[in-house]
Write an enzyme that holds these catalytic residues in place. Structure first.
Site, mmCIF file in Angstrom:
data_model
loop_
_atom_site.group_PDB
_atom_site.id
_atom_site.type_symbol
_atom_site.label_atom_id
_atom_site.label_comp_id
_atom_site.label_asym_id
_atom_site.label_seq_id
_atom_site.Cartn_x
_atom_site.Cartn_y
_atom_site.Cartn_z
ATOM 1 N N GLU A 281 -3.581 -8.135 -5.203
ATOM 2 C CA GLU A 281 -3.932 -8.003 -6.611
ATOM 3 C C GLU A 281 -5.010 -9.021 -6.975
ATOM 4 O OE1 GLU A 281 -0.061 -8.319 -8.399
ATOM 5 O OE2 GLU A 281 0.686 -6.561 -7.319
ATOM 6 N N ARG A 354 10.334 -10.586 -5.508
ATOM 7 C CA ARG A 354 11.681 -10.022 -5.427
ATOM 8 C C ARG A 354 12.623 -11.051 -4.818
ATOM 9 N NH1 ARG A 354 9.256 -7.280 -8.180
ATOM 10 N NH2 ARG A 354 9.015 -5.004 -8.211
ATOM 11 N N GLU A 481 0.788 -7.237 -16.178
ATOM 12 C CA GLU A 481 0.072 -6.338 -15.274
ATOM 13 C C GLU A 481 -1.305 -6.062 -15.883
ATOM 14 O OE1 GLU A 481 1.114 -5.215 -12.392
ATOM 15 O OE2 GLU A 481 3.290 -5.573 -12.396
#
Length: 526
Positions: A281, A354, A481
């Site tokens: 990203e 996560r 995001e």
């Protein structure tokens, strides 16, 4: 008349002494040209990587004929079937599993099986992934960069250059910026960033009232902060205040100068901003460095930025997952996880986002080491999540945490692990997100969705903002995001770096202003 003449003369004499005691401070110009090298000897990478100077094209992953499909999921049964299909074929999810739309990268060799096994309609978002990757040019061989004219944000940069940008800011503005080390990655790279705070080295002077005040108070604390400050006017206001103070001491005037509350210089509330938990990203680190630049260069001339930087400590870490980020430049543009070994030798890497410890492994992550959402063998088994969590706990005074990701244009808040749980500060947190996204939208008309992780993308345990809010006591915790909504996905064109950075900066400034006003218990006058 004689008494008046003597009084005036005496006051002017004191004024002369005050001028000597409070000289004009040195300020830097926002247009000042300050270049820095892309590869400095103080680069602390261990080992050092230098992308695109001598790239081995034969070892760089290719994605010929691979497609990104957008799958329409209308109910939980379709969602479960899609989840099983993705897990069975080890497919790369580009967006979270949810009822709605889900983006999935599918190799040509698995396309027929994938479409046969899912129960949903799908459309093609990216017809040939390799063509889109090839459209992003390699980093130029330019030896020097200048961050004052925004040319640095005309393209993406490798880890060495981003680190050198950070070090250059620290060296160029030592009174405003200091170096913050977070820890080391599995492969031995130091994760560090910038602490930006305006009252770091201010000296205090004792006034005639027996209280300590800053040598130079802000002249105006109104909210029309986008106007530029006249430095001469600021100095004149501060000078007049000191004259009045001495006049009162000399002649017993009952009019005392009203001083604004001093800002928290020793332990200011901190706002942590970082990007790059997910390696591919790239827009995140680009935006983070732009925000740092704007805070630093805008400090002497923009009232709102000056006030916020004086009251908050902004801690900006451009890349948290440095090992993965380097790997995207050297080996595989689509790499998401970190680079630590797993129980499956051919499937290295854990998803750092996560792996945070609050309600870890309770849904929305994978136990499969070959899956892009692998949550790791235990909570905080990744250096990236552990070092940042430890830093926040040690800091103790963090009031806001912004974790930049891509893509989808979302401004998300806790919780993601337990969808039946609501933060006790939910109203303030959501309102802060609404304020930020309104300011963001006003720049380039881009709309962001605001809400909890569960309400927007459904369950996702092990995420950073659940932990920062529930365990780190960071009230304003957000996962953001950035652009776009799927046309390019993780391969956002370089032409969108600067506008994305500009709008996000506006959102961050508005959020910080909102926090400053809302949290009145800190003793700020707003």
């Amino acid at each position: 008349m004689c008494r008046l003449w003597s009084t005036t003369t005496l006051a002017l004499s004191w004024a002369t002494l005050l001028c000597a005691a409070y000289p004009q401070p040195q300020l830097w110009s926002q247009n000042q040209q300050i270049p820095f090298s892309a590869h400095h000897p103080y680069n602390r990478l261990s080992p050092t990587f230098n992308n695109h100077q001598n790239p081995d094209v034969s070892t760089y992953a290719r994605f010929d004929d691979e497609q990104v499909l957008r799958v329409d999921v209308t109910d939980l049964a379709q969602l479960k079937q899609l989840e099983q299909t993705v897990e069975k074929h080890n497919l790369d999810l580009w967006s979270n599993l949810r009822v709605g739309t889900v983006d999935v990268r599918v190799p040509a060799s698995k396309m027929i099986d994938f479409k046969a096994e899912i129960w949903s309609h799908s459309s093609v978002m990216i017809p040939n992934l390799q063509e889109l990757i090839s459209e992003q040019p390699a980093l130029s061989a330019q030896g020097d960069w200048n961050y004052t004219d925004d040319s640095f944000w005309a393209g993406y940069h490798d880890m060495a250059t981003l680190n050198n940008f950070t070090e250059s800011m620290i060296q160029a503005y030592p009174k405003l910026v200091s170096r913050v080390s977070i820890g080391q990655t599995y492969e031995g790279r130091e994760i560090f960033g910038m602490s930006i705070h305006g009252y770091r080295n201010k000296k205090k002077k004792k006034t005639n009232f027996g209280k300590y005040h800053d040598e130079k108070e802000e002249a105006d604390d109104e909210d029309d902060d986008d106007e530029e400050v006249d430095d001469d006017e600021l100095e004149e206001v501060g000078f007049e205040a000191k004259i009045k103070s001495w006049w009162s001491w000399l002649f017993g005037s009952s009019r005392a100068v009203k001083n604004k509350p001093s800002k928290p210089s020793k332990h200011p509330k901190a706002i942590i901003i970082h990007a790059g938990q997910h390696a591919r990203e790239w827009i995140g680190p680009a935006v983070a460095t732009y925000i740092a630049k704007e805070l630093i260069l805008g400090y002497p001339s923009k009232k709102k930025i000056k006030r916020l930087v004086n009251q908050f400590e902004f801690i900006i870490v451009p890349v948290l997952n440095a090992d993965g980020y380097v790997y995207t430049w050297e080996n595989n543009r689509m790499w998401r996880k970190n680079r630590q070994p797993t129980s499956v030798p051919l499937c290295p890497g854990v998803d750092p986002n996560r792996n945070w410890g609050y309600l870890w492994n309770t849904g929305g992550s994978s136990p499969n080491p070959c899956n892009e959402g692998y949550h790791g063998p235990e909570a905080f088994s990744t250096q990236e999540a552990k070092m940042m969590a430890d830093f926040i706990l040690k800091k103790k005074n963090v009031v806001a945490y912004l974790d930049f990701h891509a893509y989808s244009q979302l401004w998300m808040s806790p919780f993601g692990a337990d969808c039946a749980q609501t933060p006790k500060d939910d109203e303030d947190i959501i309102e802060g997100g609404m304020v930020a996204t309104k300011a963001l939208r006003d720049v380039h008309k881009k709309k962001y969705v605001v809400g909890t992780v569960c309400s927007i993308i459904q369950q996702a345990s092990g995420g950073s903002i659940d932990w920062t809010y529930a365990e780190g006591n960071v009230k304003y915790s957000y996962s953001i995001e950035l652009r776009d909504t799927g046309k390019h996905g993780f391969l956002l064109p370089e032409s969108e770096i600067l506008p994305s950075s500009e709008e996000t900066m506006a959102g961050v400034v508005s959020l910080a202003s909102f926090i400053r006003k809302r949290e009145k218990q800190w003793g700020y006058m707003v």
